[in-house]
Design a protein around this motif. Structure first.
Motif, short mmCIF file in Angstrom:
data_model
loop_
_atom_site.label_atom_id
_atom_site.label_comp_id
_atom_site.label_asym_id
_atom_site.label_seq_id
_atom_site.Cartn_x
_atom_site.Cartn_y
_atom_site.Cartn_z
N VAL A 128 0.86 -1.18 0.00
CA VAL A 128 0.00 0.00 0.00
C VAL A 128 0.90 1.24 0.00
O VAL A 128 1.98 1.24 0.61
CB VAL A 128 -0.95 0.00 1.21
CG1 VAL A 128 -1.86 1.23 1.20
CG2 VAL A 128 -1.79 -1.27 1.21
N ALA A 129 0.46 2.29 -0.66
CA ALA A 129 1.31 3.46 -0.93
C ALA A 129 1.46 4.39 0.27
O ALA A 129 1.26 5.61 0.16
CB ALA A 129 0.77 4.22 -2.14
N TYR A 130 1.85 3.85 1.40
CA TYR A 130 2.19 4.67 2.56
C TYR A 130 3.68 5.00 2.47
O TYR A 130 4.51 4.44 3.17
CB TYR A 130 1.83 3.94 3.85
CG TYR A 130 0.33 3.93 4.11
CD1 TYR A 130 -0.38 5.12 4.18
CD2 TYR A 130 -0.36 2.73 4.26
CE1 TYR A 130 -1.75 5.11 4.39
CE2 TYR A 130 -1.74 2.72 4.48
CZ TYR A 130 -2.43 3.92 4.54
OH TYR A 130 -3.78 3.93 4.75
N TYR A 131 3.98 5.94 1.56
CA TYR A 131 5.36 6.21 1.20
C TYR A 131 6.15 6.94 2.28
O TYR A 131 7.39 6.98 2.22
CB TYR A 131 5.43 7.01 -0.12
CG TYR A 131 4.65 8.31 -0.10
CD1 TYR A 131 5.18 9.46 0.46
CD2 TYR A 131 3.38 8.37 -0.68
CE1 TYR A 131 4.47 10.64 0.46
CE2 TYR A 131 2.67 9.55 -0.69
CZ TYR A 131 3.21 10.69 -0.12
OH TYR A 131 2.49 11.87 -0.12
N ARG A 132 5.49 7.50 3.28
CA ARG A 132 6.24 8.20 4.32
C ARG A 132 7.10 7.25 5.16
O ARG A 132 8.05 7.69 5.79
CB ARG A 132 5.30 9.02 5.20
CG ARG A 132 4.81 10.29 4.50
CD ARG A 132 3.72 10.99 5.30
NE ARG A 132 3.31 12.24 4.67
CZ ARG A 132 2.45 12.33 3.65
NH1 ARG A 132 1.93 11.23 3.14
NH2 ARG A 132 2.12 13.52 3.14
N ARG A 133 6.79 5.97 5.15
CA ARG A 133 7.67 5.01 5.82
C ARG A 133 9.06 5.01 5.19
O ARG A 133 10.03 4.60 5.84
CB ARG A 133 7.08 3.60 5.74
CG ARG A 133 5.85 3.40 6.59
CD ARG A 133 5.42 1.95 6.63
NE ARG A 133 4.26 1.77 7.50
CZ ARG A 133 4.09 0.75 8.34
NH1 ARG A 133 5.01 -0.20 8.40
NH2 ARG A 133 3.02 0.67 9.09
N SER A 134 9.15 5.42 3.93
CA SER A 134 10.43 5.44 3.23
C SER A 134 11.21 6.74 3.44
O SER A 134 12.35 6.83 2.99
CB SER A 134 10.21 5.25 1.72
OG SER A 134 9.55 4.03 1.45
N TYR A 135 10.61 7.73 4.10
CA TYR A 135 11.33 8.98 4.33
C TYR A 135 12.59 8.70 5.15
O TYR A 135 12.52 8.06 6.21
CB TYR A 135 10.47 9.96 5.11
CG TYR A 135 9.42 10.71 4.33
CD1 TYR A 135 9.13 10.43 3.01
CD2 TYR A 135 8.69 11.73 4.94
CE1 TYR A 135 8.17 11.12 2.31
CE2 TYR A 135 7.73 12.45 4.26
CZ TYR A 135 7.47 12.14 2.94
OH TYR A 135 6.50 12.84 2.27
N PRO A 136 13.75 9.20 4.73
CA PRO A 136 14.96 9.00 5.53
C PRO A 136 14.82 9.49 6.96
O PRO A 136 15.32 8.84 7.89
CB PRO A 136 16.02 9.80 4.76
CG PRO A 136 15.54 9.80 3.34
CD PRO A 136 14.04 9.88 3.44
N LYS A 137 14.12 10.61 7.17
CA LYS A 137 14.04 11.12 8.54
C LYS A 137 13.07 10.30 9.40
O LYS A 137 13.25 10.21 10.61
CB LYS A 137 13.70 12.60 8.58
CG LYS A 137 12.26 12.98 8.39
CD LYS A 137 12.10 14.47 8.65
CE LYS A 137 10.65 14.90 8.61
NZ LYS A 137 10.53 16.37 8.81
N VAL A 138 12.07 9.68 8.79
CA VAL A 138 11.17 8.81 9.54
C VAL A 138 11.92 7.52 9.92
O VAL A 138 11.78 7.02 11.04
CB VAL A 138 9.88 8.53 8.75
CG1 VAL A 138 9.03 7.48 9.44
CG2 VAL A 138 9.08 9.82 8.57
N GLN A 139 12.69 7.01 8.98
CA GLN A 139 13.53 5.85 9.29
C GLN A 139 14.52 6.17 10.42
O GLN A 139 14.70 5.38 11.35
CB GLN A 139 14.31 5.44 8.04
CG GLN A 139 13.46 4.88 6.91
CD GLN A 139 13.16 3.40 7.10
OE1 GLN A 139 13.98 2.67 7.61
NE2 GLN A 139 11.98 2.98 6.67
#
Length: 326
Positions: A128-139
């Motif tokens: 599913v396109a929850y792309y904020r999980r891929s944000y470097p700062k979220v990681q």
């Protein structure tokens, strides 16, 4: 010695993609991501308006049935309104295709569960396109939280405020039959998913939804509180009636706090340090790259159907009507 052809050095694509729906997100992010991801190939488009597909010079189908009958189709991006997510995802999985679906996952928890069952039966990958999980700062924030950078996290607050009058090309968002709900489905879903990514499966939900400015058929604001097993309480407040734009994200702990505002910006501030970790220029590219990695078995899927189910679980409970004293 023969001259080297650069094209022959490019790895052969492992996924022929079709995209269902040629809307704003598809044209600005999804299609460019497929075109630039080296293991992916834009094989075709499904649209009721073939003229929209003409610039891409690919195969075009007016129905998903005809597209899925092509054995050369490997993966499907479902980019249609929410009410079509579950049926089109399930149909694609049953045709033995991998599926990456736009958010939110489905109109209801029951639909989301059926999608998971179809994925399990097919053995194919569903994301599913929850792309904020891929944000470097979220990681990075997840790493820091687990390392105790702010002590024990206790409260996370996220807001998304904007003005949306329900007009224009996105007017379908105020039709509950197509969108499921208002800002709860459209923008809260991303932030609920960020909370689930950082703090795990939710345990309890309470919420208030109302219309205080716009009186269309869906809510124009929603406030959701989520309790996690660790003791963290998450709060997501989303509004379509604010002419002051807000995109806040902060996490408070027993020994300090972490600031990620604006969530879509590069800044990450925590006790004793500040880092700039901008997202990829195409926000969908890292998500698509991770999806292909998962299909190849090289990495776990960051926003899987299984993890995204919990956002649908929260949304279902947030929609339950509270008792109002008369």
């Amino acid at each position: 010695m023969k001259p080297c052809n650069i094209e022959t050095l490019k790895p052969a694509p492992i996924l022929n993609w079709i995209v269902i729906g040629i809307g704003d997100i598809a044209t600005r992010r999804v299609i460019p991501a497929i075109q630039t991801e080296p293991r992916s190939h834009l094989y075709g488009l499904v649209t009721r308006d073939p003229a929209k597909a003409a610039p891409y010079n690919v195969r075009v189908w007016e129905t998903l049935d005809h597209a899925l009958a092509d054995p050369e189709v490997h993966a499907v991006y479902v980019g249609t309104p929410v009410f079509l997510h579950a049926p089109q995802t399930i149909q694609s999985l049953r045709a033995a295709k991998h599926v990456l679906c736009e958010k939110p996952m489905a109109m209801s928890e029951a639909e989301a569960r059926t999608m998971l069952q179809a994925a399990e039966a097919s053995g194919k990958t569903v994301g599913v396109a929850y792309y904020r999980r891929s944000y470097p700062k979220v990681q990075r924030a997840k790493q820091l939280l687990e390392a105790g950078a702010i002590g024990k996290p206790v409260l996370a607050e996220l807001t998304s405020h904007a003005w949306f009058d329900g007009q224009g090309s996105r007017s379908w968002l105020v039709d509950p039959a197509k969108a499921g709900g208002g800002p709860l489905f459209d923008v809260a879903s991303h932030r609920i998913d960020v909370l689930n990514f950082l703090f795990g499966e939710p345990m309890q939900v309470s919420a208030q939804l109302s219309n205080v400015v716009h009186h269309y058929a869906v809510e124009d604001n929603a406030t959701v509180m989520i309790e996690y097993a660790s003791g963290v309480r998450g709060m997501v407040d989303v509004r379509w009636h604010s002419k002051v734009a807000r995109d806040e994200c902060r996490i408070r702990g027993t020994e300090g706090e972490m600031e990620l505002s604006p969530l879509n910006g590069p800044d990450l501030i925590y006790p004793g340090a500040q880092e700039k970790l901008p997202p990829h220029p195409n926000l969908h590219y890292p998500m698509l790259e991770n999806f292909v990695d998962a299909v190849e078995g090289k990495a776990p899927l960051l926003a899987s159907g299984a993890s995204s189910f919990w956002t649908a679980w929260v949304t279902e409970r947030a929609r339950q009507k509270p008792e109002i004293r008369s």
